[in-house]
Motif scaffolding. Structure first.
Motif, PDB file in Angstrom:
ATOM      1  N   ALA A   1      -7.358   4.801  21.162  1.00 45.19           N
ATOM      2  CA  ALA A   1      -7.373   5.615  19.766  1.00 45.19           C
ATOM      3  C   ALA A   1      -7.204   4.643  18.755  1.00 45.19           C
ATOM      4  N   GLN A   2      -8.114   4.734  17.503  1.00 43.93           N
ATOM      5  CA  GLN A   2      -7.985   3.678  16.570  1.00 43.93           C
ATOM      6  C   GLN A   2      -6.490   4.104  15.971  1.00 43.93           C
ATOM      7  N   GLN A   3      -5.771   3.098  15.709  1.00 46.00           N
ATOM      8  CA  GLN A   3      -4.460   3.352  14.631  1.00 46.00           C
ATOM      9  C   GLN A   3      -4.704   3.109  13.522  1.00 46.00           C
ATOM     10  N   LEU A   4      -4.221   4.079  12.574  1.00 44.72           N
ATOM     11  CA  LEU A   4      -4.527   3.859  11.027  1.00 44.72           C
ATOM     12  C   LEU A   4      -2.959   3.813  10.472  1.00 44.72           C
ATOM     13  N   ILE A   5      -2.612   2.901   9.642  1.00 38.45           N
ATOM     14  CA  ILE A   5      -1.378   2.704   8.895  1.00 38.45           C
ATOM     15  C   ILE A   5      -1.566   3.628   7.626  1.00 38.45           C
ATOM     16  N   VAL A   6      -0.699   4.661   7.725  1.00 35.90           N
ATOM     17  CA  VAL A   6      -0.357   5.465   6.506  1.00 35.90           C
ATOM     18  C   VAL A   6       0.303   4.799   5.454  1.00 35.90           C
ATOM     19  N   ARG A   7      -0.287   4.455   4.267  1.00 35.20           N
ATOM     20  CA  ARG A   7       0.423   3.762   3.187  1.00 35.20           C
ATOM     21  C   ARG A   7       0.688   4.824   2.087  1.00 35.20           C
ATOM     22  N   SER A   8       1.811   4.531   1.216  1.00 35.25           N
ATOM     23  CA  SER A   8       1.930   5.569   0.238  1.00 35.25           C
ATOM     24  C   SER A   8       2.770   4.861  -1.191  1.00 35.25           C
ATOM     25  N   GLY A   9       2.677   5.777  -2.025  1.00 42.22           N
ATOM     26  CA  GLY A   9       3.195   5.219  -3.398  1.00 42.22           C
ATOM     27  C   GLY A   9       3.670   6.383  -4.204  1.00 42.22           C
ATOM     28  N   GLU A  10       4.334   6.338  -4.983  1.00 43.55           N
ATOM     29  CA  GLU A  10       5.226   7.189  -5.837  1.00 43.55           C
ATOM     30  C   GLU A  10       4.688   6.829  -7.397  1.00 43.55           C
ATOM     31  N   HIS A  11       4.297   8.013  -8.141  1.00 40.06           N
ATOM     32  CA  HIS A  11       3.958   7.771  -9.725  1.00 40.06           C
ATOM     33  C   HIS A  11       4.822   8.897 -10.599  1.00 40.06           C
ATOM     34  N   GLY A  12       4.541   9.123 -11.538  1.00 37.62           N
ATOM     35  CA  GLY A  12       5.155   9.914 -12.343  1.00 37.62           C
ATOM     36  C   GLY A  12       5.216  11.361 -11.689  1.00 37.62           C
ATOM     37  N   SER A  13       3.839  11.832 -11.943  1.00 36.78           N
ATOM     38  CA  SER A  13       3.538  13.214 -11.595  1.00 36.78           C
ATOM     39  C   SER A  13       3.142  13.517  -9.999  1.00 36.78           C
ATOM     40  N   PHE A  14       2.758  12.396  -9.469  1.00 39.79           N
ATOM     41  CA  PHE A  14       2.369  12.844  -8.024  1.00 39.79           C
ATOM     42  C   PHE A  14       2.771  11.766  -7.122  1.00 39.79           C
ATOM     43  N   SER A  15       2.829  12.087  -5.828  1.00 37.84           N
ATOM     44  CA  SER A  15       2.945  10.894  -4.581  1.00 37.84           C
ATOM     45  C   SER A  15       1.512  10.854  -3.987  1.00 37.84           C
ATOM     46  N   ARG A  16       1.191   9.485  -3.509  1.00 42.55           N
ATOM     47  CA  ARG A  16       0.049   9.423  -2.980  1.00 42.55           C
ATOM     48  C   ARG A  16       0.234   8.932  -1.486  1.00 42.55           C
ATOM     49  N   LEU A  17      -0.772   9.273  -0.784  1.00 41.79           N
ATOM     50  CA  LEU A  17      -0.900   8.819   0.815  1.00 41.79           C
ATOM     51  C   LEU A  17      -2.328   8.309   0.906  1.00 41.79           C
ATOM     52  N   VAL A  18      -2.287   7.114   1.409  1.00 46.36           N
ATOM     53  CA  VAL A  18      -3.736   6.662   1.738  1.00 46.36           C
ATOM     54  C   VAL A  18      -3.791   6.486   3.222  1.00 46.36           C
ATOM     55  N   ILE A  19      -5.057   7.016   3.686  1.00 46.04           N
ATOM     56  CA  ILE A  19      -5.360   6.663   5.187  1.00 46.04           C
ATOM     57  C   ILE A  19      -6.341   6.231   5.228  1.00 46.04           C
ATOM     58  N   PRO A  20      -6.623   4.929   5.834  1.00 45.16           N
ATOM     59  CA  PRO A  20      -7.758   4.224   5.833  1.00 45.16           C
ATOM     60  C   PRO A  20      -8.822   4.574   6.880  1.00 45.16           C
ATOM     61  N   TYR A  21      -9.462   5.780   6.773  1.00 43.24           N
ATOM     62  CA  TYR A  21     -10.319   6.045   7.839  1.00 43.24           C
ATOM     63  C   TYR A  21     -11.386   5.372   7.721  1.00 43.24           C
TER      64      TYR A  21
ATOM     65  N   PRO B   1      10.260   8.718  -2.374  1.00 44.09           N
ATOM     66  CA  PRO B   1      11.543   9.514  -1.894  1.00 44.09           C
ATOM     67  C   PRO B   1      10.847  10.844  -1.157  1.00 44.09           C
ATOM     68  N   LYS B   2      11.819  11.511  -0.526  1.00 43.27           N
ATOM     69  CA  LYS B   2      11.349  12.688   0.193  1.00 43.27           C
ATOM     70  C   LYS B   2      11.370  14.003  -0.810  1.00 43.27           C
ATOM     71  N   GLY B   3      11.034  13.750  -1.943  1.00 46.36           N
ATOM     72  CA  GLY B   3      11.058  14.904  -2.918  1.00 46.36           C
ATOM     73  C   GLY B   3       9.808  15.868  -2.892  1.00 46.36           C
ATOM     74  N   ARG B   4       8.864  15.192  -3.161  1.00 49.10           N
ATOM     75  CA  ARG B   4       7.448  16.108  -2.869  1.00 49.10           C
ATOM     76  C   ARG B   4       6.864  16.130  -1.682  1.00 49.10           C
ATOM     77  N   ILE B   5       6.849  14.988  -0.958  1.00 38.43           N
ATOM     78  CA  ILE B   5       6.571  14.888   0.484  1.00 38.43           C
ATOM     79  C   ILE B   5       7.730  14.850   1.252  1.00 38.43           C
ATOM     80  N   THR B   6       7.997  15.794   2.217  1.00 37.33           N
ATOM     81  CA  THR B   6       9.280  15.789   2.818  1.00 37.33           C
ATOM     82  C   THR B   6       9.159  15.008   4.430  1.00 37.33           C
ATOM     83  N   ALA B   7       8.011  15.180   4.813  1.00 37.09           N
ATOM     84  CA  ALA B   7       7.789  14.801   6.255  1.00 37.09           C
ATOM     85  C   ALA B   7       6.263  14.501   6.418  1.00 37.09           C
ATOM     86  N   VAL B   8       6.047  13.319   7.263  1.00 36.79           N
ATOM     87  CA  VAL B   8       4.565  13.143   7.652  1.00 36.79           C
ATOM     88  C   VAL B   8       4.688  12.783   9.190  1.00 36.79           C
TER      89      VAL B   8
END
Length: 115
Positions: A21-41, A77-84
């Motif tokens: 299976a192709q492995q994808l590295i999930v990247r993240s970033g925290e911003h003022g009003s949102f949290s971001r996850l990037v999945i490189p499909y 932080p684990k504020g908005r997104i608590t687990a992946v």
């Protein structure tokens, strides 16, 4: 000798058939009003986002993926997104959130532009 070559050729031509299976590295970033996850499909991957009983479910269609989520909480932080985590037996990614999170998803083109 010919049998060994044929088997090697088949492994290179059909890697998905032998359970890779192709492995994808999930990247993240925290911003003022949102949290971001990037999945490189890979380009052309069809996916959908739904709200499930365990959280937000990101479900790609047609291809088997594995996710590397080891560094997700390095930058957020684990504020908005608590687990992946992955859904066992599928290519689905489960994103557990606090109660006030509403997902927004979109595809990025090259240079970070939205599709």
């Amino acid at each position: 000798m010919k049998v060994r070559f044929a088997l090697t050729a088949l492994l290179f031509l059909f890697p998905a058939q032998v359970g890779w299976a192709q492995q994808l590295i999930v990247r993240s970033g925290e911003h003022g009003s949102f949290s971001r996850l990037v999945i490189p499909y890979p380009q052309g991957t069809v996916w959908k986002v739904d709200q499930g009983p365990e959280g937000i479910v990101l479900a790609p269609e047609g291809t088997t993926f594995q996710y590397d989520v080891a560094e997700v909480f390095r930058f957020i932080p684990k504020g908005r997104i608590t687990a992946v985590r992955t859904q066992v037996g599928t290519s689905d990614l489960i994103i557990e959130t606090s109660g006030t999170v509403h997902p927004k998803s979109f595809q990025l083109l090259e240079w970070g532009r939205r599709a």
